[in-house]
Design a protein around this motif. Structure first.
Motif, short mmCIF file in Angstrom:
data_model
loop_
_atom_site.label_atom_id
_atom_site.label_comp_id
_atom_site.label_asym_id
_atom_site.label_seq_id
_atom_site.Cartn_x
_atom_site.Cartn_y
_atom_site.Cartn_z
N HIS A 149 0.81 -1.23 0.00
CA HIS A 149 0.00 0.00 0.00
C HIS A 149 0.84 1.27 0.00
CE1 HIS A 149 -3.51 -2.50 1.84
NE2 HIS A 149 -3.44 -2.61 0.53
N LEU A 150 2.13 1.16 0.29
CA LEU A 150 2.97 2.36 0.26
C LEU A 150 2.99 2.96 -1.15
CD1 LEU A 150 5.95 1.27 2.54
CD2 LEU A 150 4.09 2.86 3.10
N GLN A 151 2.95 2.09 -2.16
CA GLN A 151 2.91 2.56 -3.55
C GLN A 151 1.47 2.79 -4.02
OE1 GLN A 151 5.64 0.37 -2.76
NE2 GLN A 151 6.72 2.33 -2.96
N SER A 152 0.56 1.90 -3.63
CA SER A 152 -0.80 1.96 -4.19
C SER A 152 -1.72 2.95 -3.47
CB SER A 152 -1.45 0.56 -4.16
OG SER A 152 -1.64 0.12 -2.83
N MET A 153 -1.35 3.41 -2.27
CA MET A 153 -2.19 4.34 -1.51
C MET A 153 -1.38 5.57 -1.05
SD MET A 153 -4.38 1.75 0.92
CE MET A 153 -5.53 0.58 0.20
N PRO A 154 -0.77 6.29 -2.00
CA PRO A 154 0.08 7.42 -1.59
C PRO A 154 -0.69 8.50 -0.83
CG PRO A 154 -0.32 7.46 -3.96
CD PRO A 154 -0.82 6.14 -3.47
N GLU A 155 -1.96 8.70 -1.17
CA GLU A 155 -2.75 9.75 -0.49
C GLU A 155 -2.98 9.40 0.98
OE1 GLU A 155 -3.96 12.93 -1.36
OE2 GLU A 155 -2.36 12.51 -2.79
N ALA A 156 -3.27 8.13 1.26
CA ALA A 156 -3.49 7.69 2.64
C ALA A 156 -2.20 7.82 3.45
CB ALA A 156 -3.99 6.25 2.66
N VAL A 157 -1.09 7.45 2.83
CA VAL A 157 0.21 7.55 3.51
C VAL A 157 0.52 9.01 3.82
CG1 VAL A 157 2.69 7.11 3.28
CG2 VAL A 157 1.06 5.41 2.44
N ARG A 158 0.27 9.89 2.83
CA ARG A 158 0.52 11.32 3.03
C ARG A 158 -0.39 11.87 4.13
NH1 ARG A 158 -2.02 15.59 1.85
NH2 ARG A 158 -3.56 14.53 0.57
N LYS A 159 -1.65 11.45 4.13
CA LYS A 159 -2.59 11.93 5.15
C LYS A 159 -2.15 11.49 6.55
CE LYS A 159 -7.40 11.87 6.67
NZ LYS A 159 -8.81 11.55 6.37
N ALA A 160 -1.69 10.25 6.68
CA ALA A 160 -1.25 9.75 7.99
C ALA A 160 -0.08 10.58 8.50
CB ALA A 160 -0.86 8.28 7.89
N ARG A 161 0.82 10.97 7.60
CA ARG A 161 1.97 11.79 8.02
C ARG A 161 1.51 13.18 8.44
NH1 ARG A 161 6.01 15.28 6.68
NH2 ARG A 161 8.09 14.71 7.47
N GLU A 162 0.60 13.76 7.66
CA GLU A 162 0.07 15.09 7.99
C GLU A 162 -0.62 15.09 9.35
OE1 GLU A 162 -2.50 16.84 5.09
OE2 GLU A 162 -0.89 17.09 3.62
N ILE A 163 -1.40 14.05 9.61
CA ILE A 163 -2.06 13.92 10.91
C ILE A 163 -1.01 13.84 12.02
CG2 ILE A 163 -3.44 12.36 12.36
CD1 ILE A 163 -5.00 11.62 9.75
N GLY A 164 0.04 13.06 11.77
CA GLY A 164 1.11 12.89 12.75
C GLY A 164 1.78 14.21 13.12
N LEU A 165 1.90 15.10 12.14
CA LEU A 165 2.54 16.40 12.38
C LEU A 165 1.73 17.27 13.35
CD1 LEU A 165 3.75 17.21 8.75
CD2 LEU A 165 5.20 16.68 10.73
N GLY A 166 0.47 16.92 13.57
CA GLY A 166 -0.37 17.65 14.52
C GLY A 166 -0.16 17.21 15.97
#
Length: 265
Positions: free
Chosen positions: A163-180
């Motif tokens: 999923h790291l390749q097939s779900m880039p948006e979900a991975v990006r969202k998880a990182r953005e959430i983490g930055l909060g």
């Protein structure tokens, strides 16, 4: 989703509250927030009242200068349950990863306030020696290099490798959430996870229905650590296509598992 706040005495706990029916409280994992559940809430809210808090030090919640023990976090959720008047209409509490540790602490001390509970990619086992060392290393990374550097190492482990390749948006969202996440809150939470006790006895001894959900490709908590206890009141559900983040990786499957569990109560 409109965020509300609950006064915790000197700081505010952020949460969302929508839908009607059986109250369901969803607790997120470490360096997450209630936004982890964004795809699940719409799938549940037609038959459930879905309450999704940000744990202390995470998301839009405050970061009090005090203990971040699992018991303290469970106390926060107990206060929220009381504040929302759910004494009579007891909630189902489901916790992802860190949220599962909090759920177990809540079920240990306040089982009479729950209708049922569950662990999603979580475990009743404590950290072993390697795990405790990993918490210390994570703390050091946040202290020396900052939270973004820590998240760069964490986020890829949360998803099934495919999923790291097939779900880039979900991975990006998880990182953005983490930055909060508050860096101080993250470090205190790491200490609390490191020091949490074995709570398998909570699963063995409870009379409440329990849901255990594991991902076949979970790189953080293998399924045998989630499925540590079996019994008549325990439902074990394995999601073949999920890693540690089924709420983002396979939301339809996870939501159906939750709905089936609730309908069977």
């Amino acid at each position: 989703m409109k965020t509300k706040t609950a006064d915790m005495g000197g700081w505010n706990l952020a949460y969302t509250d929508q839908g009607e029916g059986v109250p369901v409280v969803l607790l997120h994992g470490f360096c997450g927030s209630g936004a982890y559940w964004d795809e699940i809430v719409p799938l549940l809210e037609s038959g459930c009242r879905v309450i999704v808090p940000d744990l202390r030090g995470h998301g839009a919640s405050g970061s009090p200068n005090e203990s971040y023990s699992m018991e303290s976090m469970a106390g926060d959720i107990g206060k929220l349950i009381d504040g929302l008047g759910l004494g009579e209409n007891k909630p189902v509490v489901l916790g992802h990863s860190l949220g599962g540790y909090v759920t177990l602490a809540l079920a240990e001390k306040q089982a009479d306030r729950l209708r049922a509970f569950g662990l999603v990619h979580s475990t009743a086992y404590p950290d072993d020696e390697k795990g405790r060392a990993g918490r210390e290393k994570a703390k050091q990374t946040i202290q020396e290099q900052g939270l973004p550097a820590f998240l760069d190492g964490l986020i890829p482990k949360l998803f099934a490798p495919a999923h790291l390749q097939s779900m880039p948006e979900a991975v990006r969202k998880a990182r953005e959430i983490g930055l909060g996440t508050s860096p101080e809150g993250a470090m205190r939470t790491l200490e609390a996870m490191r020091d949490r006790p074995d709570r398998n006895a909570v699963l063995w001894e409870t009379r409440l229905p329990v849901l255990l959900v594991a991902g076949a490709s979970d790189q953080v908590i293998p399924e045998e650590r989630t499925f540590s206890v079996s019994g008549e009141t325990i439902s074990q559900q394995r999601i073949e296509a999920a890693g540690h983040m089924s709420m983002m990786e396979t939301p339809g499957i996870l939501a159906q598992i939750i709905k089936n569990f609730i309908s069977g109560l």
